[in-house]
Design an enzyme around this catalytic site. Sequence first.
Site, mmCIF file in Angstrom:
data_model
loop_
_atom_site.group_PDB
_atom_site.id
_atom_site.type_symbol
_atom_site.label_atom_id
_atom_site.label_comp_id
_atom_site.label_asym_id
_atom_site.label_seq_id
_atom_site.Cartn_x
_atom_site.Cartn_y
_atom_site.Cartn_z
ATOM 1 N N CYS A 56 72.647 33.462 31.759
ATOM 2 C CA CYS A 56 72.068 32.216 32.139
ATOM 3 C C CYS A 56 72.244 31.092 30.813
ATOM 4 C CB CYS A 56 70.651 32.137 32.550
ATOM 5 S SG CYS A 56 69.703 30.263 32.693
ATOM 6 N N ASN A 57 72.819 30.130 30.903
ATOM 7 C CA ASN A 57 73.247 29.062 29.902
ATOM 8 C C ASN A 57 71.850 28.626 29.640
ATOM 9 O OD1 ASN A 57 75.744 28.858 31.804
ATOM 10 N ND2 ASN A 57 76.354 28.654 29.686
ATOM 11 N N THR A 58 70.900 28.227 30.460
ATOM 12 C CA THR A 58 69.792 27.599 30.061
ATOM 13 C C THR A 58 68.795 28.378 28.942
ATOM 14 O OG1 THR A 58 69.855 26.178 31.884
ATOM 15 C CG2 THR A 58 67.576 26.391 30.664
ATOM 16 N N CYS A 85 77.769 26.648 33.877
ATOM 17 C CA CYS A 85 76.557 27.251 34.392
ATOM 18 C C CYS A 85 76.915 28.546 35.082
ATOM 19 C CB CYS A 85 75.860 26.315 35.232
ATOM 20 S SG CYS A 85 74.647 26.996 36.266
ATOM 21 N N THR A 86 76.122 29.632 34.885
ATOM 22 C CA THR A 86 76.681 30.668 35.411
ATOM 23 C C THR A 86 76.840 30.892 37.045
ATOM 24 O OG1 THR A 86 74.344 31.718 35.200
ATOM 25 C CG2 THR A 86 75.795 32.284 33.596
ATOM 26 N N HIS A 87 75.893 30.160 37.454
ATOM 27 C CA HIS A 87 75.915 30.035 38.922
ATOM 28 C C HIS A 87 77.272 29.461 39.568
ATOM 29 C CE1 HIS A 87 71.660 30.233 39.081
ATOM 30 N NE2 HIS A 87 71.483 30.367 40.274
ATOM 31 N N GLY A 91 65.677 24.989 34.591
ATOM 32 C CA GLY A 91 66.004 24.087 33.961
ATOM 33 C C GLY A 91 64.943 22.874 33.710
ATOM 34 N N ASP A 93 68.411 36.309 34.633
ATOM 35 C CA ASP A 93 68.685 35.088 34.815
ATOM 36 C C ASP A 93 67.535 34.433 35.803
ATOM 37 O OD1 ASP A 93 69.711 32.298 35.273
ATOM 38 O OD2 ASP A 93 70.923 33.177 36.820
#
Length: 265
Positions: A70-72, A177-179, A40, A7
């Site tokens: 990480c989605n992005t 979002c993973t965060h 991002g 990530d």
Amino acid sequence: MKIALLDAGIGLLAAAAAVRRLRPDADLVLSSDPDGMPWGPRSPQDITARALAVAEAAVAHHPDALIIACNTASVHALSTLRARFEPDLPVIGTVPAVKQAAAGGGPVAIWATPATTGSSYQRRLIDEFAVGLSTTEVPCPGLSDAIECADEAAIGLAVAAAAKRTPDDVTTVILGCTHYELVAEHVRAAVQHPGLPPIVLHGSADAVAAQALRRIGNRPIPQTPGVGSLTVILSGREGSLPAAALAYDEGRLLQVVSPALRNFT
């Protein structure tokens, strides 16, 4: 068994902790990019290049699977990383849990970064899995940055602002979002309305961890002794868990359960 996760920052903690809970004996390699974050605002080409560099640093430790936590990065770099490492190394991406959430009915809200909200990627997920379901895309500016810094005041402000953009009748919130999974209970408290059924939250960490184990032919054994080691890589340099990581339950779990935690200065 060794599983690597990547990530830009500490968003990988949620999936790493999920792997640790399923297999306390698994060695973990956490590879992030503090020198280049946030990803991002970068171009898709730049995100892909940075994700590939972070992945190469992790793969140098010879993992059995690689999780893009990480989605992005999953949106922009998953195909490139799979072309680079598979079939020798399984690569598992992270996708917002739209399919799982839609199965439970709605109305649904998807909390995501401003870059992901309204994107063709997220819209395709909605069109494929949530047709006919009331779905609201909720941008959360500043939330992932606040979580990365473990800034409680900024987290509270960003969560409150996103909650105001979330319709009152929403029954399910997807953490896109993973965060965001690191502050799931903050989200739940902000969105929950008195007298209404409990809000259902859907993250991706547990599903991603389980998929990684499936891809390498292992099954969850939560009762396994916690002998797994933890290696931390920061923009290609071996290091230790950032101080902000230890502000979250997931970070503390990794530190406590990993007796062979490697610290570098």
